[in-house]
Design a protein around this motif. Structure first.
Motif, short mmCIF file in Angstrom:
data_model
loop_
_atom_site.label_atom_id
_atom_site.label_comp_id
_atom_site.label_asym_id
_atom_site.label_seq_id
_atom_site.Cartn_x
_atom_site.Cartn_y
_atom_site.Cartn_z
N UNK A 107 83.28 -6.26 39.18
CA UNK A 107 82.23 -5.82 38.18
C UNK A 107 80.69 -6.14 38.60
N UNK A 108 80.74 -7.21 38.96
CA UNK A 108 79.23 -7.67 39.34
C UNK A 108 78.82 -7.02 40.44
N UNK A 109 79.52 -6.76 41.63
CA UNK A 109 79.20 -6.09 42.85
C UNK A 109 78.87 -4.63 42.49
N UNK A 110 79.85 -4.14 41.66
CA UNK A 110 79.69 -2.55 41.37
C UNK A 110 78.57 -2.21 40.24
N UNK A 162 80.52 -3.12 33.72
CA UNK A 162 80.96 -4.29 32.77
C UNK A 162 82.45 -4.67 33.14
N UNK A 163 82.83 -6.03 32.96
CA UNK A 163 84.18 -6.27 33.34
C UNK A 163 85.23 -5.73 32.39
N UNK A 194 88.38 -3.82 33.29
CA UNK A 194 89.81 -3.99 32.76
C UNK A 194 90.18 -2.80 32.08
N UNK A 195 89.63 -2.12 31.35
CA UNK A 195 90.07 -0.61 30.72
C UNK A 195 90.74 0.23 31.81
#
Length: 276
Positions: free
Chosen positions: A28-31, A34-35, A39-40
């Motif tokens: 999530x951080x690289x892209x 949001x995490x 997750x969804x």
């Protein structure tokens, strides 16, 4: 195959993330998403957009062929073309490959696809294959790794077979980790079933303490001639075609002056033969 029989996009993204040993937070951080959203997506609660699929695939280092599979699983059309090297649209690329192979003479060079299938070779490859005992190994499609390690292929002529086999197996394992390609996994199983060469005898404590070489040369015996070759791999920098993204040029250089002289002599003989 209908849409419902395709693997769920969320499961595929999760599988690639786990293969890359990334947590949801890492990806999530690289892209820069949001995490929670990631997750969804992975759980199937959210269907990613086409751009989101491509974004995640980019940060996961997914090969182009598998990016198309991700798009299909999410209900989108593939965006990366897959064409034969003989396709008119790849004529410029094919010409460049032929030019590079020819330009590498008097040293050997081949072009292979992601399954190590031989696509093209320069004239210096033929003399190296003269020691192959099993003609079936030379019938297309030729697999370069099978040809190299098969007991009736090049293996008996490879002086440092133990080390060279380990080098090729390690490269193949790394490729499998990067692509998760089942055909490469099958090839690995086959190669591991070949007889394992005996380890060379120990040469004393001084030899054991010597640092390993920076590169591993291929020592090949052709009749009375011994060649010592180092290899390099060249790939296309920014391909947008599946075929080009999976193509590699394996080029060999002489590791010593004696090998250089031998290769130039072989090339001169080939030239004389072609001229007669």
């Amino acid at each position: 195959m209908n849409k419902h029989s395709q693997p769920a996009i969320g499961h595929l993204i999760r599988d690639w993330r786990q293969l890359r040993r990334l947590s949801q937070l890492d990806l999530a951080l690289e892209a820069e998403i949001s995490q929670k959203h990631l997750s969804f997506v992975e759980s199937g609660r959210s269907i990613p957009s086409r751009d989101m699929v491509l974004l995640l695939a980019e940060h996961l280092g997914v090969p182009l062929r598998e990016r198309n599979a991700l798009l299909l699983s999410a209900g989108y059309a593939p965006v990366y073309l897959e064409r034969s090297l003989e396709d008119p649209g790849l004529q410029a690329a094919r010409s460049a490959i032929d030019l590079l192979l020819k330009g590498h003479e008097p040293y050997p060079a081949v072009a292979v696809d992601r399954h190590w299938t031989l696509l093209a070779a320069n004239a210096m490859i033929a003399p190296m294959l003269s020691v192959v005992e099993d003609a079936d190994l030379l019938r297309p499609p030729v697999n370069v790794l099978r040809l190299s390690l098969h007991p009736r292929g090049l293996a008996p002529a490879i002086i440092n077979l133990t080390e060279w086999r380990g080098h090729l197996i390690a490269r193949l394992r790394q490729q499998i980790r990067a692509t998760a390609d089942p055909l490469l996994a099958e090839l690995l199983t086959e190669l591991l079933s070949y007889p394992v060469p005996a380890a060379p005898p120990a040469k004393g404590k001084v030899q054991e303490e010597t640092e390993p070489p920076i590169v591993l040369p291929l020592h090949l015996r052709l009749g009375e001639t011994e060649l010592s070759l180092i290899s390099t791999t060249t790939v296309f920098g920014t391909p947008v075609d599946v075929t080009l993204s999976e193509l590699a040029l394996e080029t060999f250089f002489p590791a010593d002056e004696a090998t250089g002289r031998a290769l130039r002599a072989i090339a001169a003989d080939l030239s004389k033969t072609a001229g007669t």
